[in-house]
Enzyme design. Structure first.
Site, mmCIF file in Angstrom:
data_model
loop_
_atom_site.group_PDB
_atom_site.id
_atom_site.type_symbol
_atom_site.label_atom_id
_atom_site.label_comp_id
_atom_site.label_asym_id
_atom_site.label_seq_id
_atom_site.Cartn_x
_atom_site.Cartn_y
_atom_site.Cartn_z
ATOM 1 N N ARG A 24 0.824 -1.193 0.000
ATOM 2 C CA ARG A 24 0.000 0.000 0.000
ATOM 3 C C ARG A 24 0.870 1.259 0.000
ATOM 4 N NH1 ARG A 24 -3.458 -0.112 4.957
ATOM 5 N NH2 ARG A 24 -4.252 -1.998 3.988
ATOM 6 N N HIS A 161 9.941 -22.173 8.251
ATOM 7 C CA HIS A 161 11.387 -21.954 8.099
ATOM 8 C C HIS A 161 12.210 -22.957 8.899
ATOM 9 C CE1 HIS A 161 10.557 -19.558 11.697
ATOM 10 N NE2 HIS A 161 11.803 -19.835 12.042
ATOM 11 N N GLU A 199 11.481 -19.606 23.634
ATOM 12 C CA GLU A 199 11.923 -18.276 23.255
ATOM 13 C C GLU A 199 12.138 -17.465 24.521
ATOM 14 O OE1 GLU A 199 9.878 -16.720 19.395
ATOM 15 O OE2 GLU A 199 8.426 -17.889 20.510
ATOM 16 N N ASP A 218 0.478 -21.373 17.304
ATOM 17 C CA ASP A 218 1.559 -20.655 16.639
ATOM 18 C C ASP A 218 2.766 -21.565 16.396
ATOM 19 O OD1 ASP A 218 2.716 -18.323 15.599
ATOM 20 O OD2 ASP A 218 3.832 -18.002 17.451
ATOM 21 N N HIS A 223 5.596 -26.148 13.682
ATOM 22 C CA HIS A 223 7.005 -26.511 13.892
ATOM 23 C C HIS A 223 7.173 -27.807 14.666
ATOM 24 C CE1 HIS A 223 7.622 -22.604 12.379
ATOM 25 N NE2 HIS A 223 7.414 -21.939 13.499
#
Lengths: 469, 372
Positions: A24, A161, A199, A218, A223
């Protein structure tokens, strides 16, 4: 972007590679190039070389517009056609859709409407999707339907990833290229498996995305279940995408949830405390979070796999934010020796043997076993044998995104979860989320610790304990 | 290689450790334990030096936690962590991180230490000075399997021994106890050579040296005879005299290095009993990481009972004969590594009345095996 640059720097990109940004923001081509330039300079792993940059910048364009703006998509099409002529891209496009989930259907429909997704004359159109792949089974199915209307299923690449990481790919090498691990990789020798992704950070500025999603959706859904599938799957007939996907689906399909979900799952929220020497606030005090939020920032589940290899071996999966430190690893913990000729004092400090696959950081593998402490008495203690990627292969290993983007361009879908895997993962997680939704609240744990006490109790009930990663 | 980090976090220290390890070309981790040293600036150098020497025997990650004193209210509100990461030749064999904590973070040292512990490996916390009264309840002590204190460095060692006994949790240990290992093995060996009954014991050493009390309590606990603690000018422990049915046995060390073992009817023998430096003590302490049951038993005997039991000496001598013989037999058993009677209940009993001879015989003199 840095990953693209690194690929170019290694000479792995095709000569006419072009990059078109669509957003945008009111940017000219130069602004876009400048933004990419900064990102590359700051984050690229390989040294910055002007000539490589010049090669990249020739094919760099920017199209300004919103997702519902037909003109903008027309401009996008003409830009791509122009690039086709100027750069010789050969009519092959990959769309990297880094868009919020709710805009997804619009974008996909726009691409279709403007003929951007039509394959013709041996050229390809690919779509790259980032997580989340839905938030439960139903939404995932809808999402898949929307995408597959426009793109062929084998042209859709879901980026996880983690799967691009060297150590994750190395799980397959470790298991199937060697003889010494596979004979003991089963219920006769393995006591249990712990898969941890921790984390040290909180949710940061992602309150809008995170609240209502939580750590299980999440992280565990994609994962951790993928890591578990790679750890537990049978040997594929070959290393091609279909054979791999078939084995992963078999394992995910065999996953059995424990009967009593209340006793074998734990969720938590980080409370205020100290993490790594910094004072941090609790989840409920974060900006933009409802003080009554039930979103989990820590989740631990116990799963079983009902097949001949794994029956009775629990897989403990845990993830959380604001834990002790940032670490992802898979620990295969073995049973104790059935008989010990040594007396109790000698083996008092001996733990269980374990193979730990360190996914990040400091990628490598640790093997733990007992050894005699030098001295006049018989005393056996745990020691570890370490394999570090940095040492055995001095070439710096490619970054996960690098590898995955290259695979998209090559059309190699080995390392991308398929539709079926995504849906199977939701089938595993949905009952747990459902149970959590109806019962209780997340336990509070102090920031900087290894999660709530309930999680320790959960393992203690099985006579086990979490490793300190 | 040294990396200095100012105003940092544990996450950055971890990154620096990996980076340093890679830079010196040995990224594999072969360390067997994490040693956390909690100290002040004044004692940090000596402690670190001792830990460095000990790390040649036990490759370890050494975390030195230095709590800086904030002298003004303004300082106290500012919280800062500075770290000095040493790997390779600068860190003995292993890795060293010196953490300096300013302000509020000093009260939350455990949050800094926890992320830096080696995965799985045992954790030992050592307070060279100012150990907390209840080490197991201390936030840093709670992270460890083994908590090493040193009553020798405290202001009122004898009083502190009683406090340690009250707060004892398996895994606690005291360097003052480690100091007497050679004495204990020498005395046990001496009793091995003579078949006799011990009637009374005298332990002589300098004042304010808790090692003397610990040795006295160990003897009193194991032999169940009156033990007299007497004072001398030192250095350290100077003599132990056993009055036995076969005559006197004495271990005399006047100069702090060479001792004489004299047994009635045998020629005097010279015994090297050098006062050892801290590095050797720490290295010895790190050799075994399971709870030290013998220490617990000796400590729980109680300092106050020492001098009390010394008074009615002649009366108590008679019933002491049997356990004394039993203790003498226990020494060879220790070498055969018999399973230890997990001494907790037996120890309670010992505190109440005399221990059963069986219990004394079964419990091996654990430390005996590790005496060099």
């Amino acid at each position: 972007m840095p990953a693209v640059y690194d690929l170019a720097n290694r000479g792995l990109l095709p000569p006419g590679f072009s990059l078109v940004g669509f957003a945008r923001r009111e940017w000219a081509h130069e602004d876009f190039a400048a933004e990419v330039h900064d990102a590359v300079k700051d984050h690229a792993r390989t040294p910055f070389r002007e000539e490589v940059w010049q090669q990249l910048i020739q094919g760099m364009r920017f199209v300004q517009g919103t997702f519902d703006d037909d003109d903008a998509f027309e401009r996008l099409r003409s830009t791509i056609e122009e690039l086709d002529k100027a750069q010789g891209t050969g009519g092959n496009f990959a769309f990297y859709l880094s868009v919020p989930p709710r805009s997804f259907p619009v974008v996909i429909q726009q691409l279709k409407k403007h003929g951007l997704a039509d394959q013709s004359g041996g050229s390809w159109r690919r779509a790259v999707i980032e997580k989340p792949f839905g938030h439960d089974l139903k939404s995932a199915e809808e999402l898949n339907k929307v995408v597959h209307e426009v793109f062929e299923p084998d042209q859709v690449f879901r980026i996880d990833h983690y799967l691009g990481k060297e150590t994750v790919q190395n799980i397959l090498a470790l298991r199937f290229a060697n003889t010494m691990y596979e004979p003991i990789w089963n219920r006769s020798f393995v006591d249990h498996v712990q898969i941890t992704m921790a984390e040290d950070i909180g949710i940061g500025g992602r309150a809008g995305y995170y609240d209502g999603i939580g750590s299980a959706r999440d992280v565990i859904q994609n994962h951790l279940l993928q890591l578990m599938a790679l750890t537990a799957m049978e040997e594929p007939a070959s290393f091609d995408a279909d054979a791999l996907a078939a084995e992963k689906e078999k394992v995910l399909g065999a996953v059995r949830l424990p009967k009593d979900l209340g006793r074998s799952t734990v969720r938590g929220q980080y409370a205020a405390g100290w993490q790594g020497g910094e004072k941090v606030i609790g989840y409920l005090e974060e900006d933009g979070i409802d003080t009554k939020s039930k979103t989990d920032t820590y989740a631990a589940v116990k799963l079983g796999i009902d097949n001949r290899r794994w029956a009775g071996v629990p897989f403990y999966l845990r993830t959380g934010k604001r834990l002790g430190r940032r670490v992802t690893e898979i620990a295969v913990v073995f049973q104790r020796a059935p008989h010990s000729p040594f007396d109790h004092t000698a083996t008092e400090e001996l733990g269980q043997n374990a193979i730990v696959i360190r996914v990040q950081p400091d990628e490598g593998i640790t093997v733990r076993f007992g050894s005699k402490v030098p001295g006049t008495s018989m005393e056996i203690r745990d020691v570890s044998m370490d394999f570090a990627y940095g040492e055995s292969f001095t070439e710096s290993s490619p970054e996960a995104y690098e590898r995955l983007i290259l695979d998209v361009l090559l059309g190699d879908s080995n390392l991308f979860p398929r539709t079926e895997e995504v849906e199977l993962s939701w089938k595993i997680l949905d009952p747990i989320e459902d149970h959590w939704d109806k019962h209780g609240r997340p336990a509070q744990y102090k920031s900087g610790t290894w999660g709530p006490a309930e999680a320790d109790e959960m393992l203690a009930r099985d006579g086990r304990s979490w490793r300190r990663p | 290689m040294k990396i200095d980090l100012t105003d940092t976090t544990a996450g950055k220290v971890n990154k620096a450790l990996v980076q340093g390890r890679r830079a010196i070309g040995t990224p594999a981790v072969g360390m067997v334990l994490t040693l956390v040293i909690v100290t002040d600036e004044e004692n940090a150098y000596d402690a670190l030096k001792a830990a460095g020497d000990a790390s040649h025997e036990h490759p370890s990650r050494t975390l030195v936690v230095i709590k800086r004193v904030s002298r003004s209210p303004r300082d106290r509100t500012v919280s800062r962590l500075d770290a000095e990461v040493r790997v390779g030749a600068d860190a003995g064999s292993g890795e060293t991180v010196i953490l300096r904590l300013y302000g509020e973070v000093a009260d939350h040292a455990d949050s800094v230490v926890l992320p830096l512990l080696l995965p799985d490996a045992p954790v030992v916390v050592w307070w060279p000075v100012n150990a907390p009264l209840d080490p197991a309840k201390d936030p840093l002590g709670a992270l460890a399997q083994r908590r090493v204190t040193d009553t020798y460095s405290s202001e009122q060692p004898v009083r502190e021994l009683s406090a340690r006994a009250d707060a004892y949790t398996p895994g606690d240990t005291d360097l003052s106890w480690t100091r007497i290992t050679p004495w204990r093995s020498m005395l046990a060996a001496a009793l091995d050579q003579v078949v006799c009954e011990v009637k009374a014991v005298e332990v002589e050493g300098e004042e304010f040296n808790p090692s003397c009390e610990l040795l006295a309590m160990w003897l009193a606990d194991r032999l169940d005879v009156p033990v007299k603690r007497s004072l001398s000018a030192g250095p350290g422990l100077t003599a132990v005299r056993l009055d036995t049915s076969e005559g006197a046995i004495a271990l005399d060390r006047a100069d702090g290095s060479l001792a004489t073992l004299s047994i009635d009817g045998q020629p005097d023998r010279a015994v090297a009993l050098k006062r050892r430096d801290t590095a050797e003590l720490i290295a010895e302490e790190l050799r075994r990481l399971d709870p030290d049951d013998t220490y617990a038993s000796a400590l729980r005997f109680g300092v106050e009972r020492l001098n009390a039991s010394a008074a009615p000496a002649p009366a108590a001598a008679e019933p002491a004969a049997v356990p004394a013989a039993a203790a003498a037999q226990a020494v060879p058993a220790a070498q055969g590594s018999e399973p230890p009677a997990k001494g907790e209940p037996a120890v309670e009993a010992a505190a109440a009345e005399a221990p059963a001879p069986e219990a004394a015989a079964k419990e091996p003199l654990k430390k005996r095996a590790k005496a060099t």
